[in-house]
Enzyme design. Structure first.
Site, PDB file in Angstrom:
ATOM      1  N   ASP A 395      34.360  33.729  44.962  1.00 40.15           N
ATOM      2  CA  ASP A 395      33.924  32.576  44.181  1.00 40.15           C
ATOM      3  C   ASP A 395      32.992  31.656  44.964  1.00 40.15           C
ATOM      4  O   ASP A 395      32.490  30.679  44.398  1.00 40.15           O
ATOM      5  CB  ASP A 395      35.143  31.783  43.692  1.00 40.15           C
ATOM      6  CG  ASP A 395      34.971  31.287  42.272  1.00 40.15           C
ATOM      7  OD1 ASP A 395      34.264  31.962  41.496  1.00 40.15           O
ATOM      8  OD2 ASP A 395      35.531  30.236  41.934  1.00 40.15           O
ATOM      9  N   ASP A 788      49.147  28.852  37.661  1.00 36.33           N
ATOM     10  CA  ASP A 788      50.193  29.871  37.583  1.00 36.33           C
ATOM     11  C   ASP A 788      51.347  29.434  36.686  1.00 36.33           C
ATOM     12  O   ASP A 788      51.857  30.228  35.892  1.00 36.33           O
ATOM     13  CB  ASP A 788      50.684  30.223  38.986  1.00 36.33           C
ATOM     14  CG  ASP A 788      50.919  28.988  39.841  1.00 36.33           C
ATOM     15  OD1 ASP A 788      50.798  27.867  39.309  1.00 36.33           O
ATOM     16  OD2 ASP A 788      51.208  29.124  41.038  1.00 36.33           O
TER      17      ASP A 788
END
Length: 1088
Positions: A395, A788
């Site tokens: 990224d 998450d």
């Protein structure tokens, strides 16, 4: 998809696509340089036509294509030349396909409808099914579709014995092949599989027993088989096994039918006392709060009120944390049964493919050597190589990461076969070569030492470190690749999407010539003005890329610093995912996080043992553990937002003796239930029915092209409308949308590698997710830095359950921050994510009711987003001891015998709960105590700052930047344990320590001055103060650690705040009654 295709970079929005080849790789040859001998699709020789001349598929441009690819393209593909897009004409010796024109001069009736050719469509389809997920990976047969070969181990119906005058090879009745597009029944083995099968008619004058049917022996074998099946079914219902081994055939037949895992409840001698003490603690809490509320302290009312509010909050927090641990369980897997069922030796593996995701951002904080070890451990897992694909998300678009992966792919060619040949554990070379064990133990091969030395991992490590050293100084003109091409990711915030296949079809073999798993580098497109959603956005990009290129039904995500420590971990997860009874409802299998490089005392509770070995086991007994961000195997369909499959309940029965009105009520209720069940049918099943097409059906047309007068036009319109809805939900990629309908995975066989790469660039473009459900209901959920928790919460709300798998050998291991500053920043990021969820639309307090989320599971999610708020009462409670010692007041009145009983009972219950938890979980007392200490340290520092940062973000819109935790450390073991970096997080706990020390000194001094009677009330206050100091002791030890490294500014600010607070308190003194002082009278003397 070839590994030598080079780096593919481009932007779908800008209609750009560039292929940058690595140094030394030849580019595509011009047309005038082609020798006409190599197929440009599969790489085989073009070959000759029946006249002995070079085969030419396209008469317009003479694009070199072999006959197999030409026939496959006409039969299954677009029927057009890949270069000039001209439609292929039927050549002599080729079967006719729909749409062929009448060619003049071609008289080939014998081959025009050649359905018995070995490359017919039925055989090709079976070959593709047989080689599942093998497209673009270099097949075992050099790219040529091979016919399906029947298993030669299937026994004949007559068990190989002669019956009458029929030879054994003809006892199996072989039906003729049904042409004309009909379904073919697979023949049983015969003598020569290369010869065509001749159907044999039965003589009606003979008895069927002559052919092996209807004989007495056949009936006896059938009866024996039925009896064995009944015995196995009875044993399975009883839950036991045949330990005596009376029937030798029973275990062999039953082993492949038994479940792949089992649930192990805790012994009643451990769990029942634990539950009893929880109930007793609840009762004691009720009496305790009754006493506290009914007995205020008038002369210190503010202190009493604050303490009672804090204690009530602590009790509620304890309830939210305790009751999700009411049903703790353990699980056991059976890898031998998995192998027997899906991975038999000598047969093609039927294990499901798995896509691995590795995410990295900053190579300076996440060293490339750490990422390289993670990738190498993935490529060397004990799993079929054609079922493994590794995707690395960069990224940060760093050329350092790209070059490091290039070096890693080369090192993998000798490391992977070495690991599999000698069963090396762990398969991350950094940790394998660091093991302080005798590496020759249990090794009997004489060439092991030679091959181990041939790895030369030190040289590989030096090359990676050289790349890191070179990347320290960025050139003014930016980075350039070896061929002089500018690196597309020079501008981190404005660059195209990039994809590089390092290991694949070409160049993807190891030093022994065996195939290697696929390794793909991915860097999604980034442009100014777009919200890229940090890690969650990167993970969603990997989901789409993998769906286009491989589309494995299961995915496993790892942080770049978490390597595969147990090579059989994937098989452990497959024991749950592929279990025919349990697997259909499992959305993910979560493994516990284990860490390397932590000191023996684990001063800052980095191992988090209490959470992973107590809380998660408790959740596994309800609806499953929460997702913790790494070390998790997902079901792809669950990430797409589909509901879990519903369990069909058996029909209810009514009793004839009940009144009629009761029966009517029951029937009415059943009707409502049936209607509700019909409405709540999983979306996935509905979509599959709407989009279920025939194998060779042409693609759907646009709505305007449909003839409304034609029959079936309405159904065709409805199909297109639903397809448009899917594209609105999943994005404008027909390839990706088609992949979402494949429950068992697989890719489009008709797509070429070039078109797949172009589509992959499309799905990682920065605007692909606009006006879609990505991040809302699909994939990793946006809205929090702790994506998450949200992602797992959404799947549980859809009715899925998760599994907690704890292998005997840790599945994955990672690195944890050693120094206190990094550890506090890590906890700050987690707590900030919980605060963001608290203020979002997905807050478990009000979201997901009426879905599939269970009540106690909701408790755990509420606790995961409420715990940072505990920092406010915790800070106040840790300040109270110092205030009590400085003022001489206390939060409780003088205790009588009944009050003392409730206080002592509460303390006993607290300790008993902890002891019983440690008993059934196996957690040591040192780990339990470290967890309690860091709960206070993190609560008064990181959690407190997270609350204020979250409030600033919600109220004022001030966003905080995401800080990547540093991975790895210096070469010296625990070198960073005592390292401190300046951070404001250190000020609150330091101030609390100083305040309590000052309070202890003041209280003891006051008792010495006032005599013996003042020591009695002092003991309660000193115990209160020591409680706070002991919990902050690891922080204190870190402050005064090695070589006095504590930042001076931290000490100065803490002393200043403590002094100001103490002086203000003495000056104001709000808890003492004000008086006018002593009365002064004139004595009558003139002092002047």
């Amino acid at each position: 998809m070839e590994a030598s295709a080079g780096l593919v970079a481009g932007s779908h929005n800008r209609n750009e696509l560039v292929v940058i080849r690595r140094d030394g790789e030849p580019g595509p040859k011009p047309l005038n340089q082609q020798n006409g001998q190599v197929c440009q699709i599969c790489g085989d020789d073009v070959g000759l036509n029946p006249d002995g001349e070079p085969f030419v598929a396209c008469n317009e441009c003479a694009f070199p294509i072999c006959r197999d690819c030409y026939e496959y393209e006409r039969r299954e593909g677009t029927q057009n030349c890949p270069q000039c897009k001209t439609r292929f004409k039927r050549l002599k010796g080729c079967a006719r396909v729909p749409g062929d024109e009448e060619e003049d001069g071609v008289d080939d009736l014998e081959n025009e409808f050649n359905w018995t050719d070995k490359h017919d469509s039925q055989y090709v389809a079976e070959s593709m099914l047989h080689a599942h997920m093998s497209y673009g990976r270099g097949a075992d047969f050099d790219g040529v579709p091979q016919p399906f070969q029947p298993n030669p181990n299937v026994p004949l119906l007559t068990n190989g014995q002669m019956v009458d005058d029929i030879p054994p090879e003809q006892h199996a009745l072989v039906p003729s092949f049904m042409g004309g597009g009909g379904k073919r029944i697979h023949p049983l083995p015969y003598a020569d599989p290369n010869l065509p099968v001749q159907p044999r008619s039965m003589d009606p004058s003979k008895d069927l027993a002559a052919y092996g049917y209807g004989s007495v022996a056949w009936k006896e074998r059938m009866e024996s088989w039925k009896q064995k099946q009944e015995r196995m079914h009875q044993m399975r219902n009883e839950g036991g096994g045949n330990d005596d081994g009376d029937d030798a055939d029973l275990p062999l037949m039953d082993e492949a039918r038994q479940p792949l895992s089992r649930k192990i409840p805790l012994p009643s001698s451990q769990i029942n006392p634990y539950r009893m003490i929880i109930i007793i603690r609840l009762v004691v809490l009720g009496f305790f709060f009754h006493y506290r509320v009914m007995h205020p302290v008038p002369d210190a009312f503010a202190l009493w009120l604050i303490s009672v509010i804090c204690e009530i909050w602590f009790a509620m927090s304890w309830i939210l944390d305790q009751f999700p641990k009411w049903f703790p369980i353990e699980r056991e897997t059976y890898l031998d049964r998995l192998t027997l069922r899906f991975d038999k030796e000598g047969q093609p593996s039927q294990l499901a493919p798995v896509d691995f995701f590795v995410s990295t951002v900053d190579p300076m904080k996440e060293p490339p050597l750490v990422t390289a070890n993670t990738v190498l451990s993935i490529l060397a897992v004990d799993y079929p190589v054609d079922k493994v694909s590794c995707y690395v998300s960069d990224d940060g678009a760093a050329m350092l990461t790209f070059e490091a992966l290039s070096e890693t792919s080369e090192f993998a060619k000798k490391w992977v076969p070495f690991c599999k040949k000698y069963s090396i554990e762990p398969r991350a070379p950094e940790w394998y070569f660091q093991q302080k064990i005798d590496y020759l133990r249990d090794k009997v091969a004489t060439n092991f030492v030679r091959e181990r030395r041939a790895m030369k991992y030190e040289e590989f490590k030096v090359r990676i470190n050289a790349l890191v050293a070179k990347a320290q100084k960025v050139p003014e003109e930016g980075w350039t690749m070896q061929d002089g091409t500018p690196w597309p990711g020079n501008n981190v915030r404005d660059h195209p999407g990039m994809i590089q296949v390092f290991l694949g079809q070409s160049g993807g073999n190891d030093v022994e010539g065996n195939e290697l798993p696929r390794l793909v580098y991915v860097s999604r497109e980034k442009r100014p003005g777009y919200n890229h959603h940090k890690k969650a956005g990167a993970m969603n990009a990997l989901v789409r890329v993998s769906a286009v290129l491989t589309n494995a039904p299961y995915m496993l995500n790892l942080d770049c610093d978490h390597y595969v420590n147990n090579s059989k971990a994937i098989k452990e997860a497959m024991c749950f995912m592929m279990d025919p009874l349990l697997g259909k409802k499992v959305c993910y299998v979560q493994f516990p996080q284990r860490f390397d490089g932590i000191d023996r005392h684990d001063r800052y509770a980095n191992r988090n043992v209490v959470f992973f070995d107590i809380n998660m086991k408790g959740l596994d007994g309800i609806q499953g553990p929460i997702y913790v961000g790494t070390g998790c195997v997902f079901r792809r369909q669950a990430l797409y937002g589909y509901d879990a499959p519903k369990t069909k309940k058996p029909p209810s029965r009514t009793c004839n003796c009940w009144p009629k009105w009761c029966v009517c009520c029951c029937c009415f209720g059943n009707r409502k239930t049936k209607k509700k069940t019909k409405r709540s049918k999983p979306k996935f099943e509905k979509i599959k029915k709407l989009f279920k097409k025939k194998e060779n059906q042409a693609p759907a047309y646009a709505l305007g092209e449909i003839d409304e007068a034609a029959p079936g036009a309405e159904n065709e319109k409805a199909s297109i409308v639903n397809q448009q809805k899917l594209e609105k939900k999943f994005g404008q990629s027909s390839v990706f949308v088609a992949s979402t309908l494949l429950e068992n995975g697989g890719t489009l066989k008709s797509a070429s590698p070039a078109s797949l790469l172009k589509e992959a660039i499309h799905v990682i473009s920065c605007g692909y997710e606009d006006k879609t459900d990505w991040g809302k209901d699909i994939g990793w959920i946006y809205g929090s830095v702790t994506e998450d928790i949200l992602t797992g919460f959404k799947m549980h709300c859809h009715g899925w359950r998760s599994i907690y798998c704890i292998p005997k050998w840790a599945a994955f291991k990672g690195s944890a921050p050693l120094n206190l500053s990094d550890r506090l920043h890590q906890v700050l990021r987690w707590a900030l994510g919980s605060i963001e969820i608290f203020f979002s639309n997905h807050c478990p307090l009000w979201y997901g009711y009426g879905g599939g989320l269970k009540f106690l599971e909701r408790f755990s999610y509420i606790n995961s987003i409420v715990y940072p708020w505990t920092s406010i009462p915790l800070l106040a409670y840790c300040t109270l001891p110092a205030i009590c010692l400085l003022t001489g007041k206390f939060i409780t009145p003088e205790l009588d015998n009944a009050a003392s009983l409730w206080f002592m009972s509460l303390f006993i219950c607290i300790f008993a709960t902890g002891i019983l938890e440690m008993r059934w979980s196996g957690v040591g007392i040192d780990d339990w105590w470290r967890n309690e200490q860091f709960w206070v340290i993190g609560g008064v520092s990181s959690h407190l700052f997270a609350v204020f940062q979250g409030l600033l973000k919600v109220i004022a819109g001030i966003d905080t930047s995401f800080t990547v935790t540093s991975k790895g450390g210096d070469d010296e073991e625990f070198s960073e344990l005592y390292t401190f970096k300046w951070t404001t997080l250190l000020i609150p706990p330091t101030t609390l320590l100083l305040l309590n020390f000052i309070g202890v000194v003041a209280g003891v001094s006051n008792a010495i001055n006032n005599g013996y009677e003042s020591w009695g009330p002092l003991f309660g206050k000193l115990f209160f103060a020591f409680w706070a100091i002991v919990h902050l002791y690891p922080f204190l030890k870190g402050l005064v650690g090695r070589q006095n490294r504590t930042p001076t500014i931290v000490i100065v600010w803490s002393i200043l705040l403590a002094s100001i607070f103490s002086l203000l308190w003495v000056r104001i003194d709000p808890f003492l009654a004000k008086n006018d002082g002593p009365l002064l009278e004139e004595c009558g003397l003139d002092c002047n």
